[in-house]
Design an enzyme around this catalytic site. Structure first.
Site, PDB file in Angstrom:
ATOM      1  CD  GLU A   1       0.462  -6.324   1.680  1.00 36.98           C
ATOM      2  OE1 GLU A   1       0.458  -5.084   1.564  1.00 36.98           O
ATOM      3  OE2 GLU A   1      -0.344  -6.943   2.400  1.00 36.98           O
TER       4      GLU A   1
ATOM      5  CG  ASP B   1      -0.252  -0.181   2.523  1.00 36.61           C
ATOM      6  OD1 ASP B   1       0.940   0.174   2.614  1.00 36.61           O
ATOM      7  OD2 ASP B   1      -0.884  -0.673   3.482  1.00 36.61           O
TER       8      ASP B   1
END
Length: 532
Positions: free
Chosen positions: A510, A87
Site C-alpha cells: 500500500e 482507500d
C-alpha cells in the site's frame, strides 16, 4: 589540547564517512539513478490521490471527479483534498502531515525543484491539500473538520472513488471534544504552506498564515487528543499514539518561521515581524520542556513530530549562531541560545543513523542496508528520515558545522548526505531484489498495489459502475493493476529485505501520500546536484 581535540574530531569524522562509504558500497551496484525522473513521478502520484473536482491539466487521466458533495451532511463544503492511501477516506492527521512535508520540501529545496522544472508542480500539490485544510478550518474555533468517510464502511468495499456509495460521514473536533494533535498538525501545515506561497501569491500566503494562527490557538487552548474524542473512527486507523504535545511544539516552530518569513517579505524590519515571531519563540521556550524538547525519539512520521521539530529548531539555532567550525557558539545575550538544546538532540538522532559514529544503532538496518522501523508501511520512515538527514546536512553546511556525537566525535554533513542517498537508491532499485519500490520507475516494480483506483478498471475504460462487493474480484485477481499508479512508493520489504507483491499484502504494497511527501524534498536535493 585544542589541537589534539580537533585532530581527534577530524579522525572521527573521516572514520564516519569511510564507514558510510562502506555501507553504500555494500549495496547492489547500479548505475546512477535519474533522480529528476523519479522526482517527476513522485509528484505525479499526488494527482492520482486527488479527491473532488479534478482541475484542467490533470495528468493522471484514469482518475475522475469524486466525492463532490463531501461535507454536505453537515452543511459545509469539504470537497477536495487527498485520499491518504489505497482507500477512499480523507483522514485529517496524515493529510495535514502530507501538506507540511510537501511544503517543507518546496520551501527548503525550492531552488533544486526549480532547476528540475518541478517547482510549480510541487506548489500545485501543496495548494491542493492546503485548500482543503482551509475549508476544514473555516469554522474554527467552533470546530475543525478532521475526517470525511466512515472508515469501517469504506474498508468493507473495494470501489473506485468515482463509484463509492459508502457513507461520507464527517467528523470534527470542538472545544468540548478537542483534538490538539490533529489541530496542531493542521496549523503546522497551513503555516508551512504559507512560506511556500509568500513570494508568488502573498494574499493566499497571508490567508494560510492567519488561519494557521487561529487553528493553533484552538489546539493550544482546548487541549486533548482526537484519539479520545473520536476514538471510534480515528482508531485503529490513525490513532495519535504519541499524544498531542509533539504537534503543539511542531506547530509553534512552523508558526515562528512562517511569521518571520511574512515579516521579511512585507518589510517589517530587518528581522521580519519580530514581535509576532518572538511570541511563538517565547511559547517554545516556555513550553518546550513539557512538550518534549528533551525527549529523544528515533522515528519521524504523521504521528510523532519530535525529531522533526528538533531539526527545524536546530536550523534556527545554527542560523542565529552563524558558527564556523565544528562547534558553533550561540551569540551572547541572544534568546537563540535556548535553541542549542534542539541541535544537541538533533545530533543524537543523526548519530544513531551514521555507521561509525558514536551512538550508531546498527540494528536499524536490514542486511541489504534499508532503514527498518516496523513492518507496516516501513518506507514512510525511510523517506522521512532521508529528508531530515538532507535538510540537516544543508543547515550544518551553511553554518560550517558538524553533528556532535558522544565523546566529542564529529560527523560532517557529507556523511548525512551519503546515508540519505543510500536509502533513496534502495527505494529506486539498489537493493537485493533489484526492484524499484516506486511504481512506474525502472524496469521492475510492484504490479499489484493495494489501491482501489489502480486495481480497478477506470471509468473511462469501464463506464458501468463496479459495486462494493464486485470490486473484490479485482483486488484478489492475479492480473497486474489495470492502471499503473506511477510514482507511488509502496510499504516496502520486511526486515530481511523480503517482499511479496500482492494486493492482499497491504503492509508491503500500500502506498501513501505521507510516504511520498518527504521523498519529494529528498529527490529534489539529489536531482539538483547539491553537495554538502
Amino acid at each position: 589540547m585544542a589541537a589534539m581535540r580537533s585532530a581527534a574530531n577530524n579522525a572521527a569524522a573521516l572514520f564516519a564517512v569511510a564507514a558510510v562509504i562502506c555501507l553504500v558500497a555494500g549495496g547492489t551496484a547500479v548505475s546512477a539513478f535519474n533522480y529528476a525522473e523519479a522526482l517527476d513521478k513522485a509528484l505525479l502520484f499526488f494527482e492520482a490521490q486527488r479527491s473532488g473536482k479534478l482541475p484542467p491539466g490533470q495528468r493522471v487521466t484514469w482518475r475522475g471527479d469524486s466525492a463532490l458533495t463531501d461535507g454536505s451532511t453537515d452543511h459545509t463544503d469539504l470537497a477536495g483534498g487527498y485520499y491518504d492511501a489505497g482507500d477512499n477516506v480523507k483522514f485529517g492527521l496524515p493529510m495535514a502531515f502530507t501538506v507540511t512535508m510537501l511544503s517543507w520540501s518546496a520551501a527548503e529545496f525550492g531552488d533544486a525543484l526549480s532547476r528540475a522544472g518541478e517547482l510549480e508542480t510541487a506548489r500545485a500539490a501543496v495548494r491542493w491539500g492546503a485548500d482543503y485544510l482551509l475549508k476544514a478550518a473555516a469554522h474554527a474555533p467552533a470546530a475543525l473538520y478532521v475526517q470525511v468517510g466512515d472508515p469501517y464502511q469504506d474498508h468493507r468495499c473495494w470501489e473506485r472513488p468515482e463509484d463509492m456509495d459508502t457513507p461520507r460521514s464527517v467528523y470534527k473536533v470542538t472545544p468540548e471534544k478537542p483534538g490538539s494533535d490533529v489541530a496542531g498538525e493542521t496549523a503546522a501545515a497551513l503555516a508551512a504552506a504559507s512560506i511556500v506561497f509568500r513570494g508568488c501569491d502573498p494574499a493566499y500566503s497571508a490567508k494560510l498564515l492567519q488561519t494557521a494562527r487561529k487553528v493553533f490557538d484552538f489546539a493550544d487552548r482546548y487541549r486533548g487528543s482526537y484519539s479520545d474524542s473520536l476514538s471510534s473512527v480515528a482508531c485503529p486507523f490513525y490513532c495519535s499514539y504519541s499524544g498531542y504535545n509533539d504537534e503543539l511544539l511542531w506547530a509553534a516552530a512552523w508558526l515562528h518561521l512562517a511569521t518571520l518569513a511574512a515579516g521579511k517579505t512585507t518589510g517589517a524590519g530587518a528581522g521580519g515581524n519580530s514581535s509576532a515571531a518572538d511570541a511563538y519563540l517565547s511559547y517554545i521556550y516556555a513550553n518546550g520542556h513539557t512538550l518534549g524538547a528533551e525527549q529523544d525519539d528515533f522515528t519521524f512520521s504523521w504521528d510523532d513530530k519530535r525529531v522533526g521539530t528538533k531539526v527545524l529548531l536546530a536550523k534556527s539555532f545554527l542560523l542565529h549562531a552563524g558558527g564556523a567550525g565544528h562547534n558553533p557558539q550561540p551569540p551572547a545575550s541572544s534568546s537563540a541560545a535556548s535553541l542549542q538544546l534542539y541541535k544537541a538532540h538533533a545530533d543524537i538522532y543523526v548519530c544513531s543513523l551514521i555507521p561509525g559514529a558514536a551512538g550508531f544503532q546498527a540494528s536499524q538496518y536490514t542486511p541489504g542496508g534499508l532503514l527498518f522501523k516496523e513492518g507496516d508501511s516501513n518506507m514512510q520512515y525511510v523517506t522521512s528520515t532521508s529528508f531530515l538527514l538532507l535538510a540537516y546536512a544543508k543547515y550544518l553546511s551553511a553554518a560550517g558545522a558538524t553533528a556532535s556525537c558522544s565523546g566529542g566525535s564529529a560527523v560532517p554533513p557529507a556523511a548525512l548526505v551519503a546515508v540519505a542517498k543510500r536509502q533513496v537508491d534502495y527505494i529506486l532499485g539498489a537493493n537485493p531484489a533489484a526492484t524499484s519500490y516506486m511504481v512506474g520507475f525502472g524496469a521492475r516494480f510492484p504490479r499489484h498495489v493495494h489501491h482501489r483506483g489502480a486495481s480497478l478498471p477506470s471509468v473511462r475504460d469501464h463506464p458501468a459502475r463496479i459495486g462494493c462487493d464486485e470490486g473484490f474480484r479485482y483486488m484478489h485477481a492475479a492480473e497486474p493493476d489495470a492502471n499503473v499508479l506511477v510514482g507511488a512508493v509502496v510499504g516496502g520489504p520486511d526486515g530481511g529485505d523480503g517482499f511479496t507483491d500482492s494486493r492482499d499484502n497491504y503492509a508491503q504494497t500500500e502506498p501513501s501520500t505521507y510516504t511520498n511527501a518527504p521523498l519529494v524534498g529528498a529527490l529534489a536535493f539529489l536531482a539538483g546536484g547539491r553537495r554538502h
